[in-house]
Design a protein around this motif. Structure first.
Motif, PDB file in Angstrom:
ATOM      1  N   CYS A  41      -7.031 -21.311  24.809  1.00  0.00           N
ATOM      2  CA  CYS A  41      -6.225 -20.918  25.970  1.00  0.00           C
ATOM      3  C   CYS A  41      -5.128 -19.932  25.585  1.00  0.00           C
ATOM      4  O   CYS A  41      -4.463 -19.368  26.453  1.00  0.00           O
ATOM      5  CB  CYS A  41      -5.616 -22.139  26.648  1.00  0.00           C
ATOM      6  SG  CYS A  41      -4.181 -22.819  25.774  1.00  0.00           S
ATOM      7  N   ARG A  69      -2.768 -32.420  24.719  1.00  0.00           N
ATOM      8  CA  ARG A  69      -4.111 -32.867  25.120  1.00  0.00           C
ATOM      9  C   ARG A  69      -4.948 -33.230  23.893  1.00  0.00           C
ATOM     10  O   ARG A  69      -5.614 -34.260  23.867  1.00  0.00           O
ATOM     11  CB  ARG A  69      -4.822 -31.788  25.922  1.00  0.00           C
ATOM     12  CG  ARG A  69      -4.257 -31.618  27.306  1.00  0.00           C
ATOM     13  CD  ARG A  69      -5.077 -30.602  28.061  1.00  0.00           C
ATOM     14  NE  ARG A  69      -4.451 -30.288  29.323  1.00  0.00           N
ATOM     15  CZ  ARG A  69      -4.597 -29.149  29.950  1.00  0.00           C
ATOM     16  NH1 ARG A  69      -5.387 -28.212  29.445  1.00  0.00           N
ATOM     17  NH2 ARG A  69      -3.991 -28.927  31.099  1.00  0.00           N
ATOM     18  N   TRP A 161     -10.437 -29.784  24.810  1.00  0.00           N
ATOM     19  CA  TRP A 161      -9.137 -30.012  25.450  1.00  0.00           C
ATOM     20  C   TRP A 161      -8.605 -28.788  26.189  1.00  0.00           C
ATOM     21  O   TRP A 161      -7.778 -28.898  27.065  1.00  0.00           O
ATOM     22  CB  TRP A 161      -8.121 -30.520  24.436  1.00  0.00           C
ATOM     23  CG  TRP A 161      -7.790 -29.538  23.340  1.00  0.00           C
ATOM     24  CD1 TRP A 161      -6.879 -28.527  23.393  1.00  0.00           C
ATOM     25  CD2 TRP A 161      -8.366 -29.482  22.045  1.00  0.00           C
ATOM     26  NE1 TRP A 161      -6.855 -27.839  22.206  1.00  0.00           N
ATOM     27  CE2 TRP A 161      -7.762 -28.404  21.358  1.00  0.00           C
ATOM     28  CE3 TRP A 161      -9.338 -30.228  21.378  1.00  0.00           C
ATOM     29  CZ2 TRP A 161      -8.090 -28.054  20.054  1.00  0.00           C
ATOM     30  CZ3 TRP A 161      -9.662 -29.886  20.081  1.00  0.00           C
ATOM     31  CH2 TRP A 161      -9.048 -28.817  19.436  1.00  0.00           C
ATOM     32  N   ARG A 163     -10.358 -26.710  28.145  1.00  0.00           N
ATOM     33  CA  ARG A 163     -11.174 -26.330  29.305  1.00  0.00           C
ATOM     34  C   ARG A 163     -10.387 -26.323  30.620  1.00  0.00           C
ATOM     35  O   ARG A 163     -10.729 -25.594  31.539  1.00  0.00           O
ATOM     36  CB  ARG A 163     -12.380 -27.261  29.457  1.00  0.00           C
ATOM     37  CG  ARG A 163     -13.439 -27.012  28.420  1.00  0.00           C
ATOM     38  CD  ARG A 163     -14.106 -25.694  28.676  1.00  0.00           C
ATOM     39  NE  ARG A 163     -15.103 -25.455  27.642  1.00  0.00           N
ATOM     40  CZ  ARG A 163     -15.523 -24.278  27.313  1.00  0.00           C
ATOM     41  NH1 ARG A 163     -15.062 -23.213  27.905  1.00  0.00           N
ATOM     42  NH2 ARG A 163     -16.408 -24.138  26.364  1.00  0.00           N
ATOM     43  N   LYS A 164      -9.345 -27.122  30.739  1.00  0.00           N
ATOM     44  CA  LYS A 164      -8.551 -27.163  31.974  1.00  0.00           C
ATOM     45  C   LYS A 164      -7.468 -26.092  31.992  1.00  0.00           C
ATOM     46  O   LYS A 164      -6.646 -26.067  32.899  1.00  0.00           O
ATOM     47  CB  LYS A 164      -7.921 -28.541  32.143  1.00  0.00           C
ATOM     48  CG  LYS A 164      -8.921 -29.641  32.362  1.00  0.00           C
ATOM     49  CD  LYS A 164      -8.223 -30.973  32.511  1.00  0.00           C
ATOM     50  CE  LYS A 164      -9.240 -32.087  32.659  1.00  0.00           C
ATOM     51  NZ  LYS A 164      -8.598 -33.397  32.719  1.00  0.00           N
ATOM     52  N   CYS A 167      -2.170 -26.295  28.160  1.00  0.00           N
ATOM     53  CA  CYS A 167      -1.595 -27.642  28.267  1.00  0.00           C
ATOM     54  C   CYS A 167      -0.174 -27.593  28.818  1.00  0.00           C
ATOM     55  O   CYS A 167       0.291 -28.570  29.401  1.00  0.00           O
ATOM     56  CB  CYS A 167      -1.609 -28.346  26.907  1.00  0.00           C
ATOM     57  SG  CYS A 167      -0.660 -27.477  25.622  1.00  0.00           S
TER      58      CYS A 167
END
Length: 184
Positions: A41, A69, A161, A163-164, A167
């Motif tokens: 990310c 995460r 961790w 993928r969303k 953090c």
């Protein structure tokens, strides 16, 4: 996980990295030297710390996992008994024990390249046991695949961790030139 995060080159921390670290851990960094690995990310997920803090106190880990995460997922593995199972395997499997000892030597060499701490242990329980998967995964991410076998194994057990998305979204620094900030 099917595909671990790609290896990234260490970089000096930027102001945005420091803000992300503070948002991730809820405190300013101590002994921060570099971003040792970046999450897909874009945020730091492993930082490299100085072997000693500014006051001379030895810092317990050279590679520190910062992503909440990833840390939470690793905590779940620890609670499930993964560390105990890995430690037991170390005592039964001489090849695994030798590879883990080599990971220990790699960790010490990387730390000693920054500053030698005579008689100070490496981290995570290396070379004889598994005491902290967070440290082993941080070392595996910073060093790359094939260096820390148990860090690589733990990493493979984690979900993706990132993928969303990030953090944390650090608060932007107020811009002194912003007219809204100068009115009052």
């Amino acid at each position: 996980m099917d595909t671990p995060p790609p290896q990234t080159e260490p970089t000096p921390p930027t102001d945005a990295d420091v803000a992300a670290f503070q948002a991730q851990l809820g405190r300013p960094p101590r002994g921060l030297r570099a971003i040792a690995h970046r999450c897909p990310c874009g945020r730091p997920d492993v930082v490299e710390t100085a072997p000693r803090l500014e006051d001379g106190t030895p810092f317990p880990t050279t590679y520190y996992l910062t992503c909440p995460r990833a840390a939470s997922a690793i905590g779940t593995l620890e609670a499930e008994g993964v560390m105990k199972e890995m430690s037991e395997r170390l005592h039964r499997d001489p090849e695994l024990a030798a590879a883990y000892r080599a990971a220990h030597e790699d960790y010490l060499a990387r730390r000693d390249a920054i500053e030698v701490l005579p008689g100070f242990p490496s981290a995570g329980g290396m070379p004889d046991r598994v005491k902290c998967l967070h440290v082993l995964v941080a070392h595996a991410l910073a060093a790359g695949p094939g260096v820390n076998p148990l860090g690589d194994e733990a990493l493979a057990l984690l979900p993706e961790w990132w993928r969303k998305g990030p953090c944390v979204i650090p608060e932007p620094e107020p811009d002194a030139a912003d007219p809204e900030e100068t009115r009052s």
